[in-house]
Write an enzyme that holds these catalytic residues in place. Structure first.
Site, PDB file in Angstrom:
ATOM      1  N   GLU A 263       0.828  -1.209   0.000  1.00 16.25           N
ATOM      2  CA  GLU A 263       0.000   0.000   0.000  1.00 16.25           C
ATOM      3  C   GLU A 263       0.859   1.256   0.000  1.00 16.25           C
ATOM      4  O   GLU A 263       0.526   2.248  -0.658  1.00 16.25           O
ATOM      5  CB  GLU A 263      -0.934  -0.009   1.215  1.00 16.25           C
ATOM      6  CG  GLU A 263      -1.932  -1.154   1.223  1.00 16.25           C
ATOM      7  CD  GLU A 263      -2.776  -1.199  -0.036  1.00 16.25           C
ATOM      8  OE1 GLU A 263      -3.164  -0.132  -0.536  1.00 16.25           O
ATOM      9  OE2 GLU A 263      -3.033  -2.313  -0.534  1.00 16.25           O
ATOM     10  N   ASP A 339       3.834  -4.099  -6.359  1.00 14.09           N
ATOM     11  CA  ASP A 339       4.437  -5.349  -5.893  1.00 14.09           C
ATOM     12  C   ASP A 339       5.956  -5.267  -5.935  1.00 14.09           C
ATOM     13  O   ASP A 339       6.648  -5.672  -4.989  1.00 14.09           O
ATOM     14  CB  ASP A 339       3.966  -6.520  -6.768  1.00 14.09           C
ATOM     15  CG  ASP A 339       2.608  -7.062  -6.352  1.00 14.09           C
ATOM     16  OD1 ASP A 339       2.143  -6.706  -5.254  1.00 14.09           O
ATOM     17  OD2 ASP A 339       2.017  -7.840  -7.126  1.00 14.09           O
TER      18      ASP A 339
END
EC number: 3.4.24.84
Length: 397
Positions: A263, A339
């Site tokens: 996040e 990611d």
């Protein structure tokens, strides 16, 4: 409509005939998990397709049968030609019909199936309370938006699309501030995180990402679901990270760290601002196309009858469905980048891969969806693709 029909048929085909599962899936998941994921995903995808097509076909029939124009004219006569009252009543009638049609699908998808699969922790009464709250908020915001829409149509008959796009773009920004503060607390409780280990973890990652975090909050997601998540909220100088209590309870610390890092990576890479910018650009384009569409259907006039709202709903429903691949391609691109950056922040590839396996197992997701389904409807890469990406990510020293 041709594009919508084509995508619908392809989507339905691959739901019913998804093909073989990639052999690699068995390296990470059991045959039972794979089968359950397919069954669960199929039910959700069918409900989505049925819901969208039902709404589109109903509105198409309503408009092209002449009933929308007839009802619109009746409302104007019954209300003495009052422009705004007739328009608002038309909106309310259509809103109620669409809600009633969609209600069984909402109940089946978000309560019955969620209970069946073991994801929902809600009682039926709690579900109804949430549903009524959501419907009430939707009604209030939509009614205000409709009145504003017809006010713009009346005062700017040739440039209303530009005014509407500008105001809606402002709303896209404003809602990022008010939603976490005003709307979210109506559904969940948020408390400051107290666990020193979690606070230390957030501070460490925030320092590496060079992101100031004002608050770390824990949301009582477990009152509704067993699913886990985390998200950032706020813009400009105010930033807060929200962690589901299910994440903290059901996942090991290294995987919690992987979620937080992911996040934070969205913030570090500017995905929130990029998403807003793309949303605003797309918003102006859509309003311009809406202007062309309405002018092609309605006779040339400075006056827009109440059933203009049905045309507007039809336009946005079809365009949203037809552009799903584009929207999801952009989203998947950002998720892939997040990611990769999250690995740079944690230096722990194994935890990130373990998190993906754990999430898919707990959520009964399809581990090997057809390429078309992923391209059309997945906002995140499918799990095997994510694992490949994570394995190929280099960790900076």
């Amino acid at each position: 409509m041709v594009i919508v029909l084509g995508f619908s048929l392809l989507y339905l085909w691959f739901i019913l005939f998804p093909g073989k599962v990639a052999p690699e899936a068995l390296h990470y998941f059991s045959a039972e998990q794979i089968s359950q994921g397919r069954d669960h995903s199929r039910s959700q995808q069918l409900l989505f397709l049925i819901g969208v097509l039902t709404e589109i076909l109903l509105i198409v029939w309503f408009i092209w049968s002449g009933k929308a124009a007839g009802f619109s004219g009746w409302l104007q006569r019954a209300n003495g030609g009052n422009y705004y009252r007739s328009s608002l009543l038309f909106f309310l009638a259509l809103w109620v019909v669409l809600r009633l049609i969609h209600l069984p699908l909402s109940y089946f998808g978000s309560f019955y199936l969620q209970r069946k699969w073991g994801f929902s922790t809600q009682t039926l009464g709690s579900w109804w309370l949430d549903y009524l709250k959501g419907a009430g908020l939707d009604l209030i915001f939509s009614a205000f938006g409709v009145l504003l829409f017809f006010w713009i149509l009346k005062h700017w008959p040739r440039t209303w699309w530009l005014v509407g796009a500008s105001l809606f773009s402002i709303w896209l920004v404003v809602q990022n501030f008010i939603w976490p503060v005003v709307v979210s607390p109506l559904f969940n409780r948020f408390e400051p995180a107290k666990d020193p280990a979690i606070l230390s973890m957030v501070n460490e990652l925030a320092s590496k990402a060079d992101i100031p975090v004002d608050e770390v909050l824990v949301m009582d997601a477990s009152r509704r679901t067993t699913r886990a998540n985390a998200y950032f909220a706020g813009l400009a100088g105010t930033k807060q990270i929200v962690l589901y209590d299910t994440l903290l309870k059901n996942y090991p610390p290294d995987q919690v760290k992987a979620v937080i890092a992911h996040e934070m990576a969205h913030w570090r890479q500017g995905h929130i601002i990029k998403g807003l910018t793309l949303g605003i650009i797309g918003n102006f384009l859509l309003w311009g196309l809406l202007f062309i569409f309405i002018r092609s259907v309605l006779p040339p006039s400075r006056y827009h009858p109440p059933y203009t709202w049905a045309l507007t709903i039809l336009f946005f429903l079809t365009v949203s469905f037809a552009t799903s691949p584009l929207q999801n391609t952009i989203s998947r691109s950002m998720e892939k980048e997040a990611d990769q950056v999250s690995i740079q922040l944690t230096g722990d590839v194994a935890a990130a891969i373990g998190l993906q396996i754990n999430l898919v197992s707990k959520n009964s997701s399809d581990v090997s969806p057809p390429a078309f389904i992923e391209w059309f409807s997945y906002s995140h890469p499918a799990v095997l693709n994510r694992i490949h990406l994570l394995q190929q990510t280099n960790i900076n020293p």
